[in-house]
Motif scaffolding. Sequence first.
Motif, PDB file in Angstrom:
ATOM      1  N   UNK A 251       0.833  -1.267   0.186  1.00 35.72           N
ATOM      2  CA  UNK A 251      -0.027  -0.132   0.068  1.00 35.72           C
ATOM      3  C   UNK A 251       0.924   1.112   0.176  1.00 35.72           C
ATOM      4  N   UNK A 252       0.310   2.457  -0.507  1.00 37.89           N
ATOM      5  CA  UNK A 252       0.870   3.713  -0.578  1.00 37.89           C
ATOM      6  C   UNK A 252      -0.177   4.859   0.111  1.00 37.89           C
ATOM      7  N   UNK A 253       0.223   5.366   1.083  1.00 33.06           N
ATOM      8  CA  UNK A 253      -0.756   6.394   1.649  1.00 33.06           C
ATOM      9  C   UNK A 253       0.243   7.629   2.105  1.00 33.06           C
ATOM     10  N   UNK A 254      -0.073   9.058   1.746  1.00 35.07           N
ATOM     11  CA  UNK A 254       0.411  10.000   2.263  1.00 35.07           C
ATOM     12  C   UNK A 254       2.202  10.086   2.389  1.00 35.07           C
ATOM     13  N   UNK A 255       2.608   9.582   1.438  1.00 40.10           N
ATOM     14  CA  UNK A 255       4.005   9.574   1.454  1.00 40.10           C
ATOM     15  C   UNK A 255       4.654   8.264   2.003  1.00 40.10           C
ATOM     16  N   UNK A 256       3.975   7.514   2.457  1.00 45.71           N
ATOM     17  CA  UNK A 256       4.443   6.209   2.979  1.00 45.71           C
ATOM     18  C   UNK A 256       4.153   5.179   2.121  1.00 45.71           C
ATOM     19  N   UNK A 257       5.035   4.250   1.825  1.00 48.69           N
ATOM     20  CA  UNK A 257       4.857   3.021   0.892  1.00 48.69           C
ATOM     21  C   UNK A 257       5.454   1.720   1.832  1.00 48.69           C
ATOM     22  N   UNK A 258       4.597   0.658   1.787  1.00 52.09           N
ATOM     23  CA  UNK A 258       4.746  -0.639   2.274  1.00 52.09           C
ATOM     24  C   UNK A 258       5.214  -1.699   1.037  1.00 52.09           C
ATOM     25  N   UNK A 259       6.321  -2.187   1.163  1.00 53.06           N
ATOM     26  CA  UNK A 259       6.731  -3.170   0.313  1.00 53.06           C
ATOM     27  C   UNK A 259       6.620  -4.762   1.136  1.00 53.06           C
ATOM     28  N   UNK A 260       6.274  -5.698   0.431  1.00 53.89           N
ATOM     29  CA  UNK A 260       6.311  -7.124   1.283  1.00 53.89           C
ATOM     30  C   UNK A 260       6.751  -8.138   0.168  1.00 53.89           C
TER      31      UNK A 260
ATOM     32  N   UNK B  65       9.207  -0.594   4.796  1.00 52.36           N
ATOM     33  CA  UNK B  65       8.278   0.794   4.769  1.00 52.36           C
ATOM     34  C   UNK B  65       9.273   2.013   4.336  1.00 52.36           C
ATOM     35  N   UNK B  66       8.950   2.768   3.324  1.00 55.80           N
ATOM     36  CA  UNK B  66       9.611   3.889   2.988  1.00 55.80           C
ATOM     37  C   UNK B  66       8.761   5.091   3.093  1.00 55.80           C
ATOM     38  N   UNK B  67       9.395   5.868   3.928  1.00 58.10           N
ATOM     39  CA  UNK B  67       8.681   7.260   4.205  1.00 58.10           C
ATOM     40  C   UNK B  67       9.095   8.573   3.659  1.00 58.10           C
ATOM     41  N   UNK B  68       8.700   9.175   2.688  1.00 53.76           N
ATOM     42  CA  UNK B  68       9.201  10.160   1.951  1.00 53.76           C
ATOM     43  C   UNK B  68       9.531  11.328   2.845  1.00 53.76           C
TER      44      UNK B  68
END
Length: 102
Positions: A17-26, A33-36
């Motif tokens: 998922x991606x929301x508000x500049x936060x993306x989770x890869x699995x 988790x990558x936070x912009x």
Amino acid sequence: MDYLKILSSKYDMIEEWTRHGVTVLKSSDLYIQLIEPHHGTGFQYCLRAEFPETFDRWSVALLEEEFVNDGGFLQVLAAIDTFIKDKIIITNDVLSKGMRLE
């Protein structure tokens, strides 16, 4: 550099998922988790990594690194590689502290 594309390709991950500049890869072996960059991260990227076996919540991720540029990202990739290489040591340490693995 497209950090998400590199992470997805290198570690065979899919975007959860991606929301508000936060993306989770699995993947079956790793969560990332990558936070912009934004005010709360001191305008740096923040990357957290965790194993599915030890994942509880992102705020207590076993690996957390910050970086500001491509050179910093390459250092984070090296840290992730070491994290994966040391998985047995890390998970045994978590177990010895009485944390539950699911």
